[in-house]
Scaffold this motif. Structure first.
Motif, PDB file in Angstrom:
ATOM      1  N   SER A  88      36.529   5.115 -12.689  1.00 37.85           N
ATOM      2  CA  SER A  88      35.315   5.583 -11.992  1.00 37.85           C
ATOM      3  C   SER A  88      34.223   6.040 -12.954  1.00 37.85           C
ATOM      4  O   SER A  88      33.036   5.886 -12.667  1.00 37.85           O
ATOM      5  N   ASP A  89      34.618   6.590 -14.104  1.00 37.76           N
ATOM      6  CA  ASP A  89      33.630   7.117 -15.045  1.00 37.76           C
ATOM      7  C   ASP A  89      34.110   6.839 -16.472  1.00 37.76           C
ATOM      8  O   ASP A  89      34.900   7.606 -17.033  1.00 37.76           O
ATOM      9  N   THR A  90      33.647   5.738 -17.049  1.00 33.83           N
ATOM     10  CA  THR A  90      34.106   5.366 -18.394  1.00 33.83           C
ATOM     11  C   THR A  90      33.605   6.343 -19.453  1.00 33.83           C
ATOM     12  O   THR A  90      34.313   6.613 -20.428  1.00 33.83           O
ATOM     13  N   ASP A  91      32.408   6.877 -19.281  1.00 30.23           N
ATOM     14  CA  ASP A  91      31.891   7.840 -20.260  1.00 30.23           C
ATOM     15  C   ASP A  91      32.778   9.081 -20.338  1.00 30.23           C
ATOM     16  O   ASP A  91      33.060   9.595 -21.420  1.00 30.23           O
ATOM     17  N   TYR A 123      35.110  10.353 -23.513  1.00 30.63           N
ATOM     18  CA  TYR A 123      35.020  11.738 -23.996  1.00 30.63           C
ATOM     19  C   TYR A 123      36.405  12.378 -24.069  1.00 30.63           C
ATOM     20  O   TYR A 123      36.764  13.013 -25.068  1.00 30.63           O
ATOM     21  N   ARG A 124      37.193  12.210 -23.016  1.00 33.84           N
ATOM     22  CA  ARG A 124      38.507  12.835 -22.973  1.00 33.84           C
ATOM     23  C   ARG A 124      39.482  12.184 -23.971  1.00 33.84           C
ATOM     24  O   ARG A 124      40.288  12.868 -24.610  1.00 33.84           O
ATOM     25  N   LEU A 145      42.666  12.275 -29.043  1.00 35.85           N
ATOM     26  CA  LEU A 145      43.067  11.454 -30.182  1.00 35.85           C
ATOM     27  C   LEU A 145      42.888  12.218 -31.494  1.00 35.85           C
ATOM     28  O   LEU A 145      42.027  13.099 -31.587  1.00 35.85           O
ATOM     29  N   PRO A 146      43.662  11.891 -32.521  1.00 39.19           N
ATOM     30  CA  PRO A 146      43.472  12.545 -33.824  1.00 39.19           C
ATOM     31  C   PRO A 146      42.101  12.187 -34.418  1.00 39.19           C
ATOM     32  O   PRO A 146      41.451  11.225 -33.989  1.00 39.19           O
ATOM     33  N   ASP A 147      41.687  12.957 -35.409  1.00 39.29           N
ATOM     34  CA  ASP A 147      40.352  12.790 -35.982  1.00 39.29           C
ATOM     35  C   ASP A 147      40.132  11.434 -36.640  1.00 39.29           C
ATOM     36  O   ASP A 147      38.983  11.015 -36.819  1.00 39.29           O
ATOM     37  N   GLN A 175      34.653   4.049 -29.188  1.00 38.54           N
ATOM     38  CA  GLN A 175      33.210   3.874 -29.070  1.00 38.54           C
ATOM     39  C   GLN A 175      32.768   3.399 -27.677  1.00 38.54           C
ATOM     40  O   GLN A 175      31.737   3.812 -27.176  1.00 38.54           O
ATOM     41  N   ASN A 176      33.584   2.538 -27.068  1.00 34.48           N
ATOM     42  CA  ASN A 176      33.139   1.966 -25.795  1.00 34.48           C
ATOM     43  C   ASN A 176      34.335   1.453 -24.992  1.00 34.48           C
ATOM     44  O   ASN A 176      35.354   1.046 -25.555  1.00 34.48           O
ATOM     45  N   ILE A 177      34.204   1.488 -23.672  1.00 33.31           N
ATOM     46  CA  ILE A 177      35.164   0.882 -22.753  1.00 33.31           C
ATOM     47  C   ILE A 177      34.356   0.153 -21.692  1.00 33.31           C
ATOM     48  O   ILE A 177      33.438   0.732 -21.106  1.00 33.31           O
TER      49      ILE A 177
END
Length: 250
Positions: free
Chosen positions: A69-72, A76-77, A82-84, A89-91
């Protein structure tokens, strides 16, 4: 529904991209985080494999899930969990038959060399202290575009059906304080780029002549090519797809 995910990683602490028994990989770490946040098992299919210690500025993988529903928000999550040394970048949604590996028609790698000892670059570049003949290295690199069979640069005992690759670009450039070798092709063999770089560095160091490249390629003998340079200087920088693959939002 099928989605492509574009991401990057610094490969020092990983045994490559692809899942392996008894070794931590980028795929394993990402699948665990994706599965946790999406609350069901997620299998990521990458555009290719990178060896242990190799980095990726742009890697692509696909996965199947119900509509996001919300790729952005998901990006973000994912980045928060994820580790540093791994970043999304994109989905984006693609057609159900789009394939991150088989639909890719061009891949580009860079290899970074420094000639001044730099403690801040030791984990991300290959240090060559002796002077290099950049012109000779570029003349030798251009010869690669004349051939298609690169068995001589393939890792020994590799289970592949063909050693044919269509190289579209191979050149060295000085960029700031680095020598960067850029190579683009439709596909690459295991260990191929690092073997190519090692062979070209032999030319730059005066250990081999420019024309020796032809003899090495024709020999199909890995033993005649240069040594494989360290993985830490190698970066997958781009994976390209035909427009119909990335523009069709299924």
């Amino acid at each position: 529904m099928r989605y492509f995910v574009a991401f990057s990683y610094f490969g020092k602490f990983y045994h490559g991209w692809q899942n392996q028994p008894n070794a931590i990989t980028v795929q394993q770490v990402m699948e665990e985080v994706f599965s946790k946040l999406l609350r069901k098992p997620v299998n990521l299919v990458g555009a290719g494999r990178t060896d242990a210690g190799v980095h990726a500025k742009q890697m692509v993988a696909h996965f199947d899930i119900e509509k996001i529903s919300d790729t952005d928000d998901l990006i973000y999550r994912l980045n928060a969990f994820l580790p540093d040394d791994i970043a999304i970048q994109n989905i984006y949604q693609v057609s159900s038959d789009a394939h991150a590996r088989f639909d890719a028609d061009e891949r580009t790698y860079e290899y970074w060399v420094v000639q001044d000892k730099n403690p801040f670059a030791m984990e991300s570049t290959h240090y060559v202290k002796h002077s290099l003949d950049l012109d000779a290295m570029n003349k030798a690199a251009s010869i690669l575009l004349e051939y298609a069979d690169f068995e001589c640069f393939s890792k020994s005992n590799t289970d592949v059906k063909t050693y044919l690759c269509k190289i579209k670009k191979a050149e060295w450039k000085v960029v700031d304080d680095k020598l960067i070798f850029t190579i683009s092709a439709d596909r690459f063999l295991r260990n191929m780029v690092r073997a190519v770089v090692g062979t070209l560095l032999d030319v730059g160091l005066g250990k081999s002549s420019i024309e020796t490249i032809r003899e090495i390629i024709k020999s199909k003998d890995r033993g005649k090519a240069g040594v494989s340079v360290p993985a830490k200087g190698l970066y997958l920088t781009q994976v390209k797809y035909p427009k119909h693959v990335i523009e069709n939002n299924g």
